[in-house]
Motif scaffolding. Structure first.
Motif, PDB file in Angstrom:
ATOM      1  N   PHE A 102     -10.206   3.910  10.268  1.00 59.46           N
ATOM      2  CA  PHE A 102      -9.657   4.619   9.026  1.00 59.46           C
ATOM      3  C   PHE A 102      -8.028   4.167   8.876  1.00 59.46           C
ATOM      4  O   PHE A 102      -7.680   4.002   7.545  1.00 59.46           O
ATOM      5  CB  PHE A 102      -9.759   6.217   9.287  1.00 59.46           C
ATOM      6  CG  PHE A 102      -9.164   6.970   8.164  1.00 59.46           C
ATOM      7  CD1 PHE A 102      -9.517   7.357   7.080  1.00 59.46           C
ATOM      8  CD2 PHE A 102      -7.727   7.323   8.522  1.00 59.46           C
ATOM      9  CE1 PHE A 102      -8.993   7.994   6.165  1.00 59.46           C
ATOM     10  CE2 PHE A 102      -7.032   7.988   7.619  1.00 59.46           C
ATOM     11  CZ  PHE A 102      -7.850   8.519   6.147  1.00 59.46           C
ATOM     12  N   VAL A 103      -7.419   4.129   9.687  1.00 57.68           N
ATOM     13  CA  VAL A 103      -6.027   3.652   9.682  1.00 57.68           C
ATOM     14  C   VAL A 103      -5.995   2.241   9.049  1.00 57.68           C
ATOM     15  O   VAL A 103      -4.830   2.012   8.204  1.00 57.68           O
ATOM     16  CB  VAL A 103      -5.331   3.925  10.836  1.00 57.68           C
ATOM     17  CG1 VAL A 103      -3.832   3.203  10.942  1.00 57.68           C
ATOM     18  CG2 VAL A 103      -4.991   5.221  11.435  1.00 57.68           C
ATOM     19  N   GLU A 104      -6.534   1.537   9.637  1.00 54.04           N
ATOM     20  CA  GLU A 104      -6.692   0.076   9.022  1.00 54.04           C
ATOM     21  C   GLU A 104      -6.997   0.028   7.638  1.00 54.04           C
ATOM     22  O   GLU A 104      -6.631  -0.793   6.848  1.00 54.04           O
ATOM     23  CB  GLU A 104      -7.434  -0.993   9.936  1.00 54.04           C
ATOM     24  CG  GLU A 104      -6.732  -1.158  11.231  1.00 54.04           C
ATOM     25  CD  GLU A 104      -7.625  -1.602  12.289  1.00 54.04           C
ATOM     26  OE1 GLU A 104      -8.997  -1.832  12.203  1.00 54.04           O
ATOM     27  OE2 GLU A 104      -7.291  -2.317  13.219  1.00 54.04           O
ATOM     28  N   GLU A 105      -8.030   0.817   7.148  1.00 55.67           N
ATOM     29  CA  GLU A 105      -8.340   0.916   5.750  1.00 55.67           C
ATOM     30  C   GLU A 105      -7.126   1.451   4.952  1.00 55.67           C
ATOM     31  O   GLU A 105      -6.885   0.990   3.725  1.00 55.67           O
ATOM     32  CB  GLU A 105      -9.601   1.788   5.714  1.00 55.67           C
ATOM     33  CG  GLU A 105     -10.864   1.054   6.012  1.00 55.67           C
ATOM     34  CD  GLU A 105     -12.098   1.985   6.423  1.00 55.67           C
ATOM     35  OE1 GLU A 105     -11.885   3.456   5.727  1.00 55.67           O
ATOM     36  OE2 GLU A 105     -13.136   1.520   6.462  1.00 55.67           O
ATOM     37  N   GLN A 106      -6.611   2.382   5.408  1.00 53.00           N
ATOM     38  CA  GLN A 106      -5.333   2.984   4.703  1.00 53.00           C
ATOM     39  C   GLN A 106      -4.418   1.986   4.796  1.00 53.00           C
ATOM     40  O   GLN A 106      -3.538   2.034   3.393  1.00 53.00           O
ATOM     41  CB  GLN A 106      -4.712   4.427   5.463  1.00 53.00           C
ATOM     42  CG  GLN A 106      -6.015   5.375   5.576  1.00 53.00           C
ATOM     43  CD  GLN A 106      -6.521   5.723   4.145  1.00 53.00           C
ATOM     44  OE1 GLN A 106      -5.732   5.977   3.157  1.00 53.00           O
ATOM     45  NE2 GLN A 106      -7.773   5.565   3.969  1.00 53.00           N
ATOM     46  N   VAL A 107      -3.846   1.340   5.470  1.00 49.22           N
ATOM     47  CA  VAL A 107      -3.106   0.153   5.543  1.00 49.22           C
ATOM     48  C   VAL A 107      -3.322  -0.762   4.414  1.00 49.22           C
ATOM     49  O   VAL A 107      -2.468  -1.254   3.583  1.00 49.22           O
ATOM     50  CB  VAL A 107      -2.720  -0.407   6.807  1.00 49.22           C
ATOM     51  CG1 VAL A 107      -1.947  -1.718   6.685  1.00 49.22           C
ATOM     52  CG2 VAL A 107      -2.228   0.746   7.932  1.00 49.22           C
ATOM     53  N   ALA A 108      -4.535  -1.238   4.407  1.00 51.72           N
ATOM     54  CA  ALA A 108      -5.132  -2.212   3.382  1.00 51.72           C
ATOM     55  C   ALA A 108      -5.015  -1.628   1.975  1.00 51.72           C
ATOM     56  O   ALA A 108      -4.529  -2.422   0.839  1.00 51.72           O
ATOM     57  CB  ALA A 108      -6.356  -3.099   3.967  1.00 51.72           C
ATOM     58  N   GLN A 109      -5.593  -0.344   1.822  1.00 50.51           N
ATOM     59  CA  GLN A 109      -5.571   0.211   0.477  1.00 50.51           C
ATOM     60  C   GLN A 109      -4.260   0.686  -0.103  1.00 50.51           C
ATOM     61  O   GLN A 109      -4.131   0.783  -1.120  1.00 50.51           O
ATOM     62  CB  GLN A 109      -6.800   1.090   0.511  1.00 50.51           C
ATOM     63  CG  GLN A 109      -8.089   0.710   0.724  1.00 50.51           C
ATOM     64  CD  GLN A 109      -9.141   1.964   1.214  1.00 50.51           C
ATOM     65  OE1 GLN A 109      -8.504   3.082   0.778  1.00 50.51           O
ATOM     66  NE2 GLN A 109     -10.404   1.404   1.442  1.00 50.51           N
ATOM     67  N   GLY A 110      -3.253   0.987   0.884  1.00 50.36           N
ATOM     68  CA  GLY A 110      -2.167   1.982   0.745  1.00 50.36           C
ATOM     69  C   GLY A 110      -1.181   0.808   0.459  1.00 50.36           C
ATOM     70  O   GLY A 110       0.024   1.248  -0.153  1.00 50.36           O
ATOM     71  N   GLY A 111      -1.348  -0.363   0.585  1.00 46.97           N
ATOM     72  CA  GLY A 111      -0.118  -1.554   0.335  1.00 46.97           C
ATOM     73  C   GLY A 111       0.844  -1.389   1.398  1.00 46.97           C
ATOM     74  O   GLY A 111       2.037  -1.883   1.225  1.00 46.97           O
ATOM     75  N   TYR A 112       0.511  -0.901   2.689  1.00 43.41           N
ATOM     76  CA  TYR A 112       1.484  -0.863   3.877  1.00 43.41           C
ATOM     77  C   TYR A 112       1.388  -2.378   4.346  1.00 43.41           C
ATOM     78  O   TYR A 112       0.482  -2.885   4.332  1.00 43.41           O
ATOM     79  CB  TYR A 112       0.799   0.232   4.671  1.00 43.41           C
ATOM     80  CG  TYR A 112       1.186   1.485   4.355  1.00 43.41           C
ATOM     81  CD1 TYR A 112       2.196   2.083   4.307  1.00 43.41           C
ATOM     82  CD2 TYR A 112      -0.006   2.268   3.602  1.00 43.41           C
ATOM     83  CE1 TYR A 112       2.491   3.564   3.457  1.00 43.41           C
ATOM     84  CE2 TYR A 112       0.005   3.623   3.330  1.00 43.41           C
ATOM     85  CZ  TYR A 112       1.081   4.262   3.115  1.00 43.41           C
ATOM     86  OH  TYR A 112       1.052   5.493   2.597  1.00 43.41           O
ATOM     87  N   GLY A 113       2.613  -2.365   4.869  1.00 41.14           N
ATOM     88  CA  GLY A 113       2.665  -3.963   5.480  1.00 41.14           C
ATOM     89  C   GLY A 113       2.207  -3.989   6.934  1.00 41.14           C
ATOM     90  O   GLY A 113       1.878  -5.219   7.464  1.00 41.14           O
ATOM     91  N   SER A 114       2.048  -2.700   7.726  1.00 41.02           N
ATOM     92  CA  SER A 114       1.662  -2.586   9.058  1.00 41.02           C
ATOM     93  C   SER A 114       1.338  -1.355   9.364  1.00 41.02           C
ATOM     94  O   SER A 114       1.390  -0.431   8.688  1.00 41.02           O
ATOM     95  CB  SER A 114       2.629  -3.105   9.696  1.00 41.02           C
ATOM     96  OG  SER A 114       3.609  -2.268   9.800  1.00 41.02           O
ATOM     97  N   VAL A 115       0.539  -1.249  10.364  1.00 46.33           N
ATOM     98  CA  VAL A 115      -0.126   0.278  10.932  1.00 46.33           C
ATOM     99  C   VAL A 115       1.238   1.062  11.064  1.00 46.33           C
ATOM    100  O   VAL A 115       1.475   2.208  10.744  1.00 46.33           O
ATOM    101  CB  VAL A 115      -0.827  -0.093  12.242  1.00 46.33           C
ATOM    102  CG1 VAL A 115      -1.209   1.330  12.793  1.00 46.33           C
ATOM    103  CG2 VAL A 115      -2.010  -0.604  12.011  1.00 46.33           C
TER     104      VAL A 115
END
Length: 84
Positions: free
Chosen positions: A15-28
């Motif tokens: 879930f966290v990895e998906e949020q990072v990818a979808q939310g435009g975050y550079g990293s966890v």
């Protein structure tokens, strides 16, 4: 910057990895920092709300109008001059 190691179940990690990818975050780390910042803001809003409620329940209500503010300003200005 400090490092914290955390353990997550596989489903949460995904879930966290998906949020990072979808939310435009550079990293966890960026994602978790954002979650912590949001939590801090939420707790501060709750605290301020508690203070406001305590203030509202603290005594007799007064009417606050332009005259009241002018008297308050005058009083504070006078206090400043006395302190000098």
């Amino acid at each position: 910057m400090s490092t914290i190691n955390i353990s997550l179940p596989e489903s949460m990690k995904t879930f966290v990895e998906e949020q990072v990818a979808q939310g435009g975050y550079g990293s966890v780390s960026e994602y978790l920092q954002e979650l912590i910042t949001q939590d801090k803001k939420r707790k501060m809003r709750e605290y301020i709300e508690e203070l406001l409620i305590a203030g509202l329940e603290s005594g007799q209500a007064i009417e606050v109008n332009d005259q009241w503010w002018q008297q308050k300003r005058t009083h504070l200005i006078n206090q400043l001059h006395l302190e000098k």
